[in-house]
Design an enzyme around this catalytic site. Structure first.
Site, PDB file in Angstrom:
ATOM      1  N   TYR A 176       9.759 -13.250 -13.852  1.00 34.29           N
ATOM      2  CA  TYR A 176      10.445 -13.225 -12.793  1.00 34.29           C
ATOM      3  C   TYR A 176       9.522 -12.840 -11.616  1.00 34.29           C
ATOM      4  O   TYR A 176       9.096 -13.418 -10.597  1.00 34.29           O
ATOM      5  CB  TYR A 176      11.904 -12.392 -12.612  1.00 34.29           C
ATOM      6  CG  TYR A 176      12.188 -12.300 -10.904  1.00 34.29           C
ATOM      7  CD1 TYR A 176      12.889 -13.390 -10.285  1.00 34.29           C
ATOM      8  CD2 TYR A 176      12.239 -11.139 -10.542  1.00 34.29           C
ATOM      9  CE1 TYR A 176      13.447 -13.426  -9.052  1.00 34.29           C
ATOM     10  CE2 TYR A 176      12.625 -10.880  -9.188  1.00 34.29           C
ATOM     11  CZ  TYR A 176      13.325 -11.996  -8.521  1.00 34.29           C
ATOM     12  OH  TYR A 176      13.902 -11.848  -7.411  1.00 34.29           O
ATOM     13  N   LYS A 180       7.216 -14.782  -8.539  1.00 30.20           N
ATOM     14  CA  LYS A 180       7.419 -14.519  -7.245  1.00 30.20           C
ATOM     15  C   LYS A 180       6.260 -14.291  -6.646  1.00 30.20           C
ATOM     16  O   LYS A 180       5.730 -14.598  -5.680  1.00 30.20           O
ATOM     17  CB  LYS A 180       8.402 -13.447  -7.035  1.00 30.20           C
ATOM     18  CG  LYS A 180       9.783 -13.527  -7.373  1.00 30.20           C
ATOM     19  CD  LYS A 180      10.362 -14.591  -6.043  1.00 30.20           C
ATOM     20  CE  LYS A 180      11.974 -14.753  -6.187  1.00 30.20           C
ATOM     21  NZ  LYS A 180      12.374 -15.576  -5.112  1.00 30.20           N
TER      22      LYS A 180
END
Length: 261
Positions: A176, A180
């Site tokens: 994640y 990002k």
């Protein structure tokens, strides 16, 4: 006619709805170079919508000001359709909140890459294409996260006690966080080239979120407050000494709009 359309990915979620509600209350949108113009269309984009949205959004749906478009941003055609739906307004702003959260990202590597990385690329390309076709370059606010920064591993460039700034090198410890960080770099380069008026912010954990826990690893920070108030037992799987940045919903929404304007 001068007006602005706003697209919110993740528009069916808690934060997306709170942002939509505030935009509807304001009724005006700040453009990049032509001042403030009326909000003429609000498009909520998500892979799922709850049966009932926040009251002012429901009112907007009845009036035709708000539109829900269900789909998956990992599908480029879907991203194109979001921009194509803004034909009533020359100015377009995009708040990109939609993402696979940290917990699900660790459980499903391919899904995380597909949505968070390729989905972001699709949205940037759709915005770029829209600007080229209309002559109005869209504005984009990218919701990133503190997960882009990690500390504690021997390969990290920072320590747990260091102060984080815009100059701090990304050291994600999760898929994640890695996706990002990639999104931040991509948005920055699209902005550098003038393809999209992009900016991003790293949101801390938002407490207390309404409803059921989401798939974020940090959702426990809401659960430890929310569940006991409802008489539901909960466990905080975090050591007592761990320090973690949190913020309230109204501050997160205010920060996104300030950055947009």
């Amino acid at each position: 006619t001068s007006g602005a359309a706003v697209i919110i990915t993740g528009g069916g979620g808690f934060l997306g709805q709170c942002l939509a509600t505030e935009l509807l209350k304001r009724k005006m949108v700040q453009t990049e170079n032509q001042g403030s113009v009326p909000l003429t269309q609000l498009i909520l984009a998500d892979i799922f919508f709850p049966p009932t949205l926040q009251p002012i959004i429901e009112s907007g749906l009845e009036q035709g000001l708000v539109v829900k478009i269900m789909g998956d941003i990992s599908n480029r055609a879907y991203c194109d359709s979001l921009l194509a739906a803004t034909t009533t307004a020359p100015h377009v702003s995009i708040f990109h909140l939609g993402a696979v959260m940290s917990g699900d990202g660790e459980r499903d590597f391919d899904l995380c890459l597909r949505v968070n990385l390729h989905g972001c690329m699709n949205l940037l390309e759709s915005a770029r294409q829209h600007g080229s076709q209309t002559g109005h370059v869209p504005k984009l606010v990218l919701a990133s996260a503190g997960a882009t920064i990690g500390a504690g591993a021997s390969t990290d460039y920072i320590r747990k006690s260091d102060v984080i700034s815009d100059a701090t090198r990304a050291t994600p410890h999760t898929t994640y966080g890695a996706t990002k960080a990639c999104g931040e770099l991509l948005a920055s380069d699209y902005a550098r080239r003038g393809l999209v008026h992009a900016r991003g912010l790293r949101l801390p954990t938002i407490v207390v979120r309404a409803g059921k826990p989401n798939a974020a690893t940090t959702s426990c920070y809401s659960s430890v407050v929310r569940e006991p108030l409802a008489g539901v037992p909960t466990i905080l799987p975090i050591d007592a000494h761990v320090k973690h940045a949190v913020t309230a919903t109204r501050h997160a929404v205010s920060a996104m709009l300030t950055l947009h304007d």
